[in-house]
Design an enzyme around this catalytic site. Structure first.
Site, PDB file in Angstrom:
ATOM      1  CB  VAL A  98      11.052  38.323   0.779  1.00 36.86           C
ATOM      2  CG1 VAL A  98       9.902  38.618   1.720  1.00 36.86           C
ATOM      3  CG2 VAL A  98      12.307  37.927   1.500  1.00 36.86           C
ATOM      4  CE1 TYR A 100      15.070  32.600   9.599  1.00 41.70           C
ATOM      5  CE2 TYR A 100      15.933  34.812   9.261  1.00 41.70           C
ATOM      6  CZ  TYR A 100      14.901  33.901   9.160  1.00 41.70           C
ATOM      7  OH  TYR A 100      13.700  34.290   8.613  1.00 41.70           O
ATOM      8  CE1 TYR A 154       5.625  33.975   6.680  1.00 40.22           C
ATOM      9  CE2 TYR A 154       5.696  34.453   4.352  1.00 40.22           C
ATOM     10  CZ  TYR A 154       6.296  33.983   5.494  1.00 40.22           C
ATOM     11  OH  TYR A 154       7.549  33.507   5.435  1.00 40.22           O
ATOM     12  CB  SER A 159       9.957  32.582   4.059  1.00 35.26           C
ATOM     13  OG  SER A 159      10.204  33.709   4.863  1.00 35.26           O
ATOM     14  CE  LYS A 219      10.708  32.249   7.837  1.00 33.68           C
ATOM     15  NZ  LYS A 219       9.750  33.349   7.755  1.00 33.68           N
TER      16      LYS A 219
HETATM   17  O1  DON Z   1      13.841  36.733   7.732  1.00 36.47           O
HETATM   18  C1  DON Z   1      13.580  37.358   6.700  1.00 36.47           C
HETATM   19  O2  DON Z   1      13.058  38.464   6.744  1.00 36.47           O
HETATM   20  C2  DON Z   1      13.916  36.727   5.364  1.00 36.47           C
HETATM   21  N1  DON Z   1      15.152  36.023   5.412  1.00 36.47           N
HETATM   22  C3  DON Z   1      12.845  35.777   4.936  1.00 36.47           C
HETATM   23  C4  DON Z   1      11.466  36.386   4.916  1.00 36.47           C
HETATM   24  C5  DON Z   1      10.572  35.819   3.883  1.00 36.47           C
HETATM   25  O3  DON Z   1      10.980  35.213   2.912  1.00 36.47           O
HETATM   26  C6  DON Z   1       9.132  36.094   4.060  1.00 36.47           C
HETATM   27  N2  DON Z   1       8.397  35.544   2.953  1.00 36.47           N
HETATM   28  N3  DON Z   1       7.597  35.877   2.208  1.00 36.47           N
END
Ligand code: DON
Length: 309
Positions: free
Chosen positions: A263, A193, A245, A65, A68
Site C-alpha cells: 500500500v 509486524y 490480492y 505487504s 510478506k
Molecule cells: O497490514 C497492513 O495493512 C499494511 N501494513 C500492509 C498492507 C498492504 O500493503 C496491502 N497491499 N496492497
C-alpha cells in the site's frame, strides 16, 4: 555497476504516469498519506549485472505487504515447509487484503494464504527470537542480503503510525489467538509486524530482491544461493496466485509476471530467469495496488513479452 537511466523505459513511465491521476495514496496509515501521488519510478536488474531505470529511483518507500514475501521466505528457511503450512494455507481468497470474513467461515481458522494480512501475521509470528528487536534484526539481515545493501533499515515514523491505527490487524490477531494459531502477546506481534511492513528501500533495492527470486534464490552478483530454489519457487507461486490480492487473476492474464504489491505503492516483480523489477508509484487503485505501476507493468509485459504464460 551504477544503474543506467534508460530513454525507452522513460517513455513507458511517461505513458503510465498519466494513470496516477486515477488513484489515491493510502491514508489509513497516516504517514503514508504524505507521499506524492504523481510519483512513478522503476528499476530493472538483469542477471548479467546490468540495471536500467527511469524516474526518481532515489526515493525511499516502505515495503508494506511486499515484506510478506520476504518474511515467508525467511520462515520457510528457518522452520521448514511442514511447520509453516500447518499454520497457514496455500489458496487464494479473492477477498481484500485485510478481510476477516474467511477466518470465521472456514472449518479451521487457519488463514488461507500468507499474502493476506491474517496469513502474514501468522508468518511474522513464526519469526523466532526472544525480543521484537532480535526477530526484526533477523528479518533485516535477510532483507539486506537479498538487496545487497547493508544500509536497509525500517522507518520508525511509518511503523509508529501503523502501530497506532492497526486495529483491524489487532482484531485478526485476537481471532487467531482464540483459535491457538498464534500464541504470543498481540501487541508484541503488532509491534514486530508494523516494523516489518515499515522496512524501507528504493526501487533499485526492490528490483535486486526481485532478481534473486527470479533466479531461484541465487545472488547473481556473487553466485551465492541465498535461499533454496524450492523456497524461491513457493514465493513466486504465491506472487502469481495471491500477490495482487483480489486483482491477481486479472493481473496474471494481462501481465503474467510474479509480483507483489504494497500500500506504499511499491511493486516487486520477478520474471523467472530473466529480470527483477522494482516500481514505486504511491497512487493506489481501490484494491490497494499502484494504479500507474500496474499500467506500467502491463505495458512492459506486452512490449517485451514478459508474461510467463
Ligand atoms: O497490514 C497492513 O495493512 C499494511 N501494513 C500492509 C498492507 C498492504 O500493503 C496491502 N497491499 N496492497
Amino acid at each position: 555497476m551504477p544503474c543506467q537511466k534508460d530513454q525507452e523505459l522513460k517513455k513507458h513511465v511517461e505513458y503510465a504516469k498519466q494513470f496516477t491521476k486515477e488513484g489515491k495514496v493510502a491514508t489509513y496509515i497516516p504517514e503514508l498519506g504524505k507521499a506524492n501521488p504523481n510519483d512513478l519510478s522503476i528499476a530493472i536488474h538483469f542477471p548479467d549485472g546490468r540495471c536500467i531505470s527511469a524516474g526518481d529511483i532515489t526515493k525511499k518507500f516502505t515495503l508494506q505487504s511486499i515484506s510478506k514475501v520476504v518474511a515467508l521466505a525467511y520462515v520457510l528457511m528457518d522452520r521448514g515447509f511442514d511447520y509453516v503450512f500447518e499454520r497457514v494455507g496455500m489458496e487464494p481468497t479473492g477477498d481484500p487484503f485485510n478481510s476477516i470474513v474467511r477466518l470465521e467461515t472456514m472449518d479451521v481458522a487457519k488463514p488461507l494464504n500468507p499474502m493476506i494480512n491474517a496469513g502474514a501475521l501468522v508468518v511474522t509470528h513464526m519469526i523466532d527470537g526472544e525480543t521484537v528487536e532480535e526477530r526484526l534484526q533477523k528479518l533485516l539481515t535477510f532483507t539486506r542480503e537479498l538487496a545487497g545493501n547493508e544500509q536497509i533499515d525500517f522507518n520508525p515514523s511509518v511503523a509508529a503510525s501503523e502501530f497506532e491505527t492497526a486495529n483491524l490487524n489487532r482484531a485478526l490477531c485476537y481471532f487467531l489467538k482464540q483459535h491457538q494459531i498464534i500464541t504470543e502477546d498481540v501487541e508484541t506481534l503488532i509491534d514486530l509486524y508494523t516494523k516489518q511492513c515499515a522496512i524501507e528501500m528504493n526501487c533499485l533495492d526492490l528490483a535486486r530482491i526481485g532478481l534473486v527470486f527470479a533466479m531461484n534464490g541465487v545472488d547473481p552478483e556473487t553466485g551465492k544461493q541465498i535461499m533454496p530454489d524450492g523456497v524461491a519457487r513457493i514465493c513466486k507461486t504465491f506472487m502469481v496466485t495471491c500477490g495482487m490480492y483480489n486483482a491477481s487473476g486479472e493481473f496474471a492474464i494481462k501481465i503474467g509476471i510474479p509480483a507483489k504489491s504494497g500500500v506504499s505503492g511499491g511493486i516487486m516483480g520477478a520474471v523467472p530467469g530473466r529480470l527483477g523489477i522494482g516500481i514505486f508509484g504511491p497512487a493506489l487503485d481501490e484494491k490497494g495496488n499502484s494504479v500507474a505501476g500496474m499500467k506500467l507493468l502491463e505495458h512492459l509485459s506486452k512490449s517485451y513479452q514478459l508474461s510467463m504464460f
